[in-house]
Write a protein that holds these residues in place. Structure first.
Motif, PDB file in Angstrom:
ATOM      1  N   ILE A   7      18.282  43.477  25.938  1.00 28.92           N
ATOM      2  CA  ILE A   7      17.042  43.405  25.161  1.00 28.92           C
ATOM      3  C   ILE A   7      16.391  44.775  25.047  1.00 28.92           C
ATOM      4  N   SER A   8      16.543  45.596  26.089  1.00 28.55           N
ATOM      5  CA  SER A   8      15.937  46.931  26.062  1.00 28.55           C
ATOM      6  C   SER A   8      16.754  47.933  25.252  1.00 28.55           C
ATOM      7  N   GLY A   9      17.940  47.533  24.795  1.00 32.91           N
ATOM      8  CA  GLY A   9      18.761  48.425  23.989  1.00 32.91           C
ATOM      9  C   GLY A   9      19.813  49.180  24.763  1.00 32.91           C
ATOM     10  N   GLU A  10      19.918  48.934  26.058  1.00 36.83           N
ATOM     11  CA  GLU A  10      20.931  49.615  26.856  1.00 36.83           C
ATOM     12  C   GLU A  10      22.264  48.872  26.744  1.00 36.83           C
ATOM     13  N   LEU A  11      23.351  49.618  26.865  1.00 41.52           N
ATOM     14  CA  LEU A  11      24.666  48.997  26.800  1.00 41.52           C
ATOM     15  C   LEU A  11      24.864  48.068  27.990  1.00 41.52           C
ATOM     16  N   ASP A  12      25.421  46.902  27.716  1.00 37.03           N
ATOM     17  CA  ASP A  12      25.639  45.903  28.756  1.00 37.03           C
ATOM     18  C   ASP A  12      27.038  46.089  29.328  1.00 37.03           C
ATOM     19  N   ALA A  13      27.121  46.548  30.567  1.00 40.62           N
ATOM     20  CA  ALA A  13      28.417  46.776  31.214  1.00 40.62           C
ATOM     21  C   ALA A  13      28.787  45.650  32.154  1.00 40.62           C
ATOM     22  N   ASN A  14      27.884  44.707  32.356  1.00 39.93           N
ATOM     23  CA  ASN A  14      28.136  43.631  33.310  1.00 39.93           C
ATOM     24  C   ASN A  14      28.596  42.373  32.587  1.00 39.93           C
ATOM     25  N   ARG A  15      29.757  42.445  32.000  1.00 43.13           N
ATOM     26  CA  ARG A  15      30.336  41.302  31.315  1.00 43.13           C
ATOM     27  C   ARG A  15      31.490  40.780  32.153  1.00 43.13           C
ATOM     28  N   PRO A  16      31.683  39.466  32.181  1.00 37.64           N
ATOM     29  CA  PRO A  16      32.770  38.928  32.993  1.00 37.64           C
ATOM     30  C   PRO A  16      34.154  39.395  32.520  1.00 37.64           C
ATOM     31  N   VAL A  17      34.310  39.562  31.205  1.00 37.87           N
ATOM     32  CA  VAL A  17      35.582  40.021  30.642  1.00 37.87           C
ATOM     33  C   VAL A  17      35.330  41.369  29.984  1.00 37.87           C
ATOM     34  N   PRO A  18      35.898  42.444  30.520  1.00 31.30           N
ATOM     35  CA  PRO A  18      35.600  43.783  29.995  1.00 31.30           C
ATOM     36  C   PRO A  18      36.190  44.058  28.618  1.00 31.30           C
ATOM     37  N   PHE A  19      37.297  43.410  28.278  1.00 27.60           N
ATOM     38  CA  PHE A  19      37.892  43.532  26.955  1.00 27.60           C
ATOM     39  C   PHE A  19      38.713  42.281  26.698  1.00 27.60           C
ATOM     40  N   ARG A  20      39.057  42.054  25.459  1.00 24.94           N
ATOM     41  CA  ARG A  20      39.721  40.818  25.073  1.00 24.94           C
ATOM     42  C   ARG A  20      41.228  40.920  25.307  1.00 24.94           C
ATOM     43  N   LEU A  21      41.694  40.170  26.286  1.00 24.93           N
ATOM     44  CA  LEU A  21      43.118  40.060  26.572  1.00 24.93           C
ATOM     45  C   LEU A  21      43.393  38.570  26.774  1.00 24.93           C
ATOM     46  N   THR A  22      43.601  37.878  25.664  1.00 24.88           N
ATOM     47  CA  THR A  22      43.755  36.428  25.718  1.00 24.88           C
ATOM     48  C   THR A  22      45.061  36.054  26.407  1.00 24.88           C
ATOM     49  N   PRO A  23      45.150  34.830  26.929  1.00 28.93           N
ATOM     50  CA  PRO A  23      46.406  34.388  27.548  1.00 28.93           C
ATOM     51  C   PRO A  23      47.597  34.468  26.595  1.00 28.93           C
ATOM     52  N   ASN A  24      47.367  34.225  25.309  1.00 31.19           N
ATOM     53  CA  ASN A  24      48.474  34.317  24.350  1.00 31.19           C
ATOM     54  C   ASN A  24      48.998  35.753  24.244  1.00 31.19           C
ATOM     55  N   VAL A  25      48.106  36.706  24.190  1.00 32.67           N
ATOM     56  CA  VAL A  25      48.516  38.115  24.118  1.00 32.67           C
ATOM     57  C   VAL A  25      49.196  38.529  25.416  1.00 32.67           C
ATOM     58  N   ALA A  26      48.624  38.117  26.543  1.00 32.93           N
ATOM     59  CA  ALA A  26      49.212  38.465  27.839  1.00 32.93           C
ATOM     60  C   ALA A  26      50.599  37.854  27.987  1.00 32.93           C
ATOM     61  N   GLU A  27      50.786  36.642  27.484  1.00 31.12           N
ATOM     62  CA  GLU A  27      52.115  36.015  27.554  1.00 31.12           C
ATOM     63  C   GLU A  27      53.095  36.727  26.637  1.00 31.12           C
ATOM     64  N   PHE A  28      52.624  37.150  25.463  1.00 27.79           N
ATOM     65  CA  PHE A  28      53.486  37.865  24.529  1.00 27.79           C
ATOM     66  C   PHE A  28      53.925  39.209  25.109  1.00 27.79           C
ATOM     67  N   VAL A  29      53.004  39.929  25.718  1.00 27.89           N
ATOM     68  CA  VAL A  29      53.305  41.247  26.278  1.00 27.89           C
ATOM     69  C   VAL A  29      54.081  41.109  27.592  1.00 27.89           C
ATOM     70  N   THR A  30      53.983  39.994  28.251  1.00 35.79           N
ATOM     71  CA  THR A  30      54.586  39.636  29.545  1.00 35.79           C
ATOM     72  C   THR A  30      53.809  40.290  30.687  1.00 35.79           C
ATOM     73  N   LEU A  31      53.977  39.735  31.851  1.00 35.53           N
ATOM     74  CA  LEU A  31      53.281  40.238  33.036  1.00 35.53           C
ATOM     75  C   LEU A  31      53.689  41.678  33.335  1.00 35.53           C
ATOM     76  N   THR A  32      54.966  41.969  33.157  1.00 38.95           N
ATOM     77  CA  THR A  32      55.448  43.336  33.386  1.00 38.95           C
ATOM     78  C   THR A  32      54.828  44.307  32.384  1.00 38.95           C
TER      79      THR A  32
END
Length: 145
Positions: A7-32
């Motif tokens: 609300i004050s205009g500061e960047l919010d760094a306290n998000r549970p997920v820092p970037f979008r890495l969906t399970p579908n993408v993670a499965e496509f790229v594989t764990l390795t």
């Protein structure tokens, strides 16, 4: 940009997920692939941004200035619809942009460091892959449902 601001205009760094890495993408790229090339590439990109000193701060200042002006006008339209939005005070704008740029540069510096087997990037990848964290995100982040 305003989705990542408090609300004050500061960047919010306290998000549970820092970037979008969906399970579908993670499965496509594989764990390795996620734990190996993806993590190494993220560290390399962060190093490319911070180590050669490529005027990144200047670019961020220009981009964030426009984003903060847009955020301010949108916030005013939401609180006082139908009135002409008032321009943001120059000193406040400069302070907000400077804080955001320094926060981004600090995060990039942290991502660029690699000490032994653990790095900040591997922590972020783990958080982005964690199903408990994914459940706490906005439903718009869940395209697989």
């Amino acid at each position: 940009m305003w989705y990542y601001c408090s609300i004050s205009g500061e960047l919010d760094a306290n998000r549970p997920v820092p970037f979008r890495l969906t399970p579908n993408v993670a499965e496509f790229v594989t764990l390795t692939g996620v734990n190996g090339p993806l993590t190494a590439t993220m560290i390399s990109i962060a190093r490319c941004f911070v180590q050669p000193q490529y005027k990144l701060k200047s670019l961020l200042r220009a981009i964030l200035r426009d984003e903060y002006i847009t955020w301010n006008k949108k916030r005013q339209d939401e609180t006082k619809p139908g009135t002409q939005p008032v321009d943001m005070d120059g000193e406040v704008l400069i302070t907000m942009v400077t804080k955001a740029v320094s926060a981004i540069m600090t995060r990039l510096q942290n991502l660029a460091t690699f000490e032994g087997a653990e790095s900040r990037v591997s922590t972020l990848v783990t958080a982005a892959n964690n199903h408990d964290n994914l459940c706490r995100m906005d439903p718009a982040w869940h395209p697989w449902l």
